[in-house]
Design a protein around this motif. Structure first.
Motif, short mmCIF file in Angstrom:
data_model
loop_
_atom_site.label_atom_id
_atom_site.label_comp_id
_atom_site.label_asym_id
_atom_site.label_seq_id
_atom_site.Cartn_x
_atom_site.Cartn_y
_atom_site.Cartn_z
N MET A 1 0.92 2.21 6.31
CA MET A 1 1.45 3.55 6.11
C MET A 1 0.36 4.45 5.53
O MET A 1 -0.52 3.99 4.82
CB MET A 1 2.66 3.52 5.17
CG MET A 1 3.84 2.69 5.70
SD MET A 1 5.24 2.74 4.60
CE MET A 1 5.70 4.47 4.74
N GLY A 2 0.42 5.76 5.85
CA GLY A 2 -0.58 6.69 5.39
C GLY A 2 -0.47 6.96 3.90
O GLY A 2 0.56 6.71 3.26
N VAL A 3 -1.56 7.51 3.35
CA VAL A 3 -1.60 7.83 1.92
C VAL A 3 -1.09 9.25 1.72
O VAL A 3 -1.52 10.18 2.40
CB VAL A 3 -3.04 7.72 1.38
CG1 VAL A 3 -3.07 8.07 -0.10
CG2 VAL A 3 -3.59 6.32 1.61
N ARG A 4 -0.18 9.42 0.80
CA ARG A 4 0.29 10.74 0.39
C ARG A 4 -0.22 11.03 -1.02
O ARG A 4 -0.27 10.13 -1.86
CB ARG A 4 1.81 10.81 0.39
CG ARG A 4 2.46 10.76 1.77
CD ARG A 4 3.96 10.97 1.63
NE ARG A 4 4.62 11.04 2.92
CZ ARG A 4 5.93 11.28 3.07
NH1 ARG A 4 6.69 11.45 1.99
NH2 ARG A 4 6.45 11.34 4.28
N VAL A 5 -0.58 12.28 -1.26
CA VAL A 5 -1.00 12.69 -2.60
C VAL A 5 0.06 13.63 -3.17
O VAL A 5 0.45 14.60 -2.53
CB VAL A 5 -2.37 13.39 -2.58
CG1 VAL A 5 -2.71 13.93 -3.98
CG2 VAL A 5 -3.45 12.42 -2.12
N ARG A 6 0.52 13.30 -4.36
CA ARG A 6 1.56 14.09 -5.02
C ARG A 6 1.11 14.45 -6.43
O ARG A 6 0.13 13.89 -6.96
CB ARG A 6 2.87 13.30 -5.10
CG ARG A 6 3.43 12.84 -3.75
CD ARG A 6 4.73 12.09 -3.96
NE ARG A 6 5.26 11.53 -2.73
CZ ARG A 6 6.00 12.21 -1.85
NH1 ARG A 6 6.28 13.49 -2.09
NH2 ARG A 6 6.45 11.63 -0.75
N GLN A 7 1.82 15.39 -7.05
CA GLN A 7 1.55 15.75 -8.43
C GLN A 7 2.54 15.05 -9.35
O GLN A 7 3.73 14.94 -9.04
CB GLN A 7 1.62 17.26 -8.65
CG GLN A 7 0.43 18.01 -8.10
CD GLN A 7 0.23 19.37 -8.76
OE1 GLN A 7 0.63 19.58 -9.90
NE2 GLN A 7 -0.40 20.29 -8.05
N LEU A 8 2.01 14.58 -10.48
CA LEU A 8 2.84 13.91 -11.48
C LEU A 8 3.95 14.82 -11.96
O LEU A 8 3.74 16.01 -12.25
CB LEU A 8 1.96 13.50 -12.66
CG LEU A 8 2.67 12.91 -13.88
CD1 LEU A 8 3.22 11.52 -13.56
CD2 LEU A 8 1.71 12.85 -15.07
N ASP A 9 5.17 14.27 -12.06
CA ASP A 9 6.28 14.96 -12.71
C ASP A 9 7.04 13.93 -13.53
O ASP A 9 6.64 12.76 -13.61
CB ASP A 9 7.19 15.66 -11.68
CG ASP A 9 7.75 14.70 -10.64
OD1 ASP A 9 7.81 13.48 -10.91
OD2 ASP A 9 8.13 15.17 -9.55
N GLN A 10 8.12 14.35 -14.16
CA GLN A 10 8.85 13.45 -15.05
C GLN A 10 9.39 12.23 -14.31
O GLN A 10 9.47 11.14 -14.87
CB GLN A 10 9.98 14.20 -15.74
CG GLN A 10 9.49 15.22 -16.76
CD GLN A 10 10.64 15.89 -17.49
OE1 GLN A 10 11.80 15.77 -17.10
NE2 GLN A 10 10.33 16.59 -18.57
#
Length: 343
Positions: A1-10
């Motif tokens: 599966m491809g890599v997704r980049v997300r921003q940290l949240d709670q």
């Protein structure tokens, strides 16, 4: 599966910290709590990025956007911390985080993107490895053996402190620490953080953050705020009064911290970074620590030079000399307004 980049949240903080605690190259300064600390204490936007594959965190990259008229506009991993940069399970995740950080740097219009690393990650990026070194050393379970590994002169200073009747005690808050530390950094010509910053650190990291204070009678003479991560103790902010220099208070402080840490089961002491050619650098060598290079890697955007924001820069000499002469109350009031932009 491809890599997704997300921003940290709670909702992702728990997964982020599990990854950090399990990854051998991650550090205390990669923990998610730093986002709340930096945004709450300094008001700097902190887009902590993580890579994800199939629902699993596969890489983390804490970032802080520091924008100042005096010191420039930068995206740093990680400001106010000695270590940073991406920590990843695989190369695909690192490349995805690098791309996301570069795109974010372009959107923010920063002068440069900076990674603070214990090892080189990008051979083709501009890099400084001649300014800072870090000091790490294994601890023997026997405190007496650790003391024997210290240079003779330093051992004599520890014995001097013991004869002077100095006493060590863990504090529940940073009150006494701040009184000592603020005087110490003023004498060095360095602006101090707000007391609330240290309160925030202790509240955010709980038992992973402690204050050890050394007293002579009822007077605090030295104090250190330390972090604990896995099997490591990290004395991070420390200082002593003028009286501490007469009584070997700082030697007592670090000796006691190492002794207590050994007895608590910690096996590595990370003495943190120091600038080459400074008294702090020499002090750590006297304690038997060997310097290890730190690598500050850069992607230069709106500048063609790596930054020189450090006290060894000649253009700051006059400021440092003047700051040393300030009354402590004035330095404590002005310091937080300046230091928040240094990162």
């Amino acid at each position: 599966m491809g890599v997704r980049v997300r921003q940290l949240d709670q909702t992702s903080a728990g997964r982020w910290d599990r990854f950090v605690r399990e990854h051998p190259q991650a550090t205390f300064f990669h923990l998610s709590g730093w986002k709340a600390v930096i945004e709450g204490s300094f008001r700097h936007p902190s887009p902590f990025l993580y890579a994800e594959q199939g629902g699993d965190v596969t890489g983390v990259l804490p970032l802080v956007h520091v924008k100042s008229r005096l010191f420039g506009n930068a995206l740093v991993s990680s400001s106010f911390c000695v270590y940073g940069g991406p920590v990843c399970r695989d190369e695909d995740s690192r490349e995805a985080l690098d791309r996301a950080a570069g795109e974010l740097a372009d959107r923010l219009g920063v002068d440069y993107l900076e990674y603070r690393c214990r090892r080189r990650l990008h051979a083709d990026w501009p890099c400084r490895d001649d300014l800072y070194a870090t000091f790490r050393k294994a601890l023997d379970p026997d405190p007496d053996k650790n003391l024997q590994r210290v240079r003779r002169k330093q051992r004599a200073m520890v014995r001097k402190a013991i004869k002077a009747g100095l006493v060590s005690q863990f504090d529940p808050d940073p009150e006494r620490f701040f009184r000592v530390y603020s005087e110490s950094v003023r004498d060095l010509g360095t602006p101090v953080f707000a007391k609330s910053y240290f309160q925030t650190l202790m509240a955010e990291f709980g038992p992973s953050c402690s204050v050890l204070t050394i007293t002579a009678g009822d007077r605090p003479v030295s104090s250190v705020l330390s972090f604990y991560f896995r099997d490591e103790v990290l004395p991070y902010y420390g200082g002593g009064t003028a009286e501490a220099r007469e009584l070997a208070g700082n030697d007592c402080m670090y000796g006691e911290l190492r002794r207590r840490s050994c007895e608590a089961g910690y096996r590595i002491c990370d003495f943190g970074r120091s600038k080459r050619g400074t008294g702090a650098f020499a002090f750590k060598e006297h304690w038997g620590f060997a310097p290890e290079p730190l690598y500050h890697e850069y992607v230069l955007r709106r500048t063609d030079r790596m930054p020189e924001v450090n006290p060894l820069n000649p253009k700051y000499r006059l400021f440092i000399a003047l700051w040393r002469r300030l009354p402590l109350a004035v330095a404590n009031r002005l310091g937080p307004l300046i230091v928040r932009n240094l990162g």
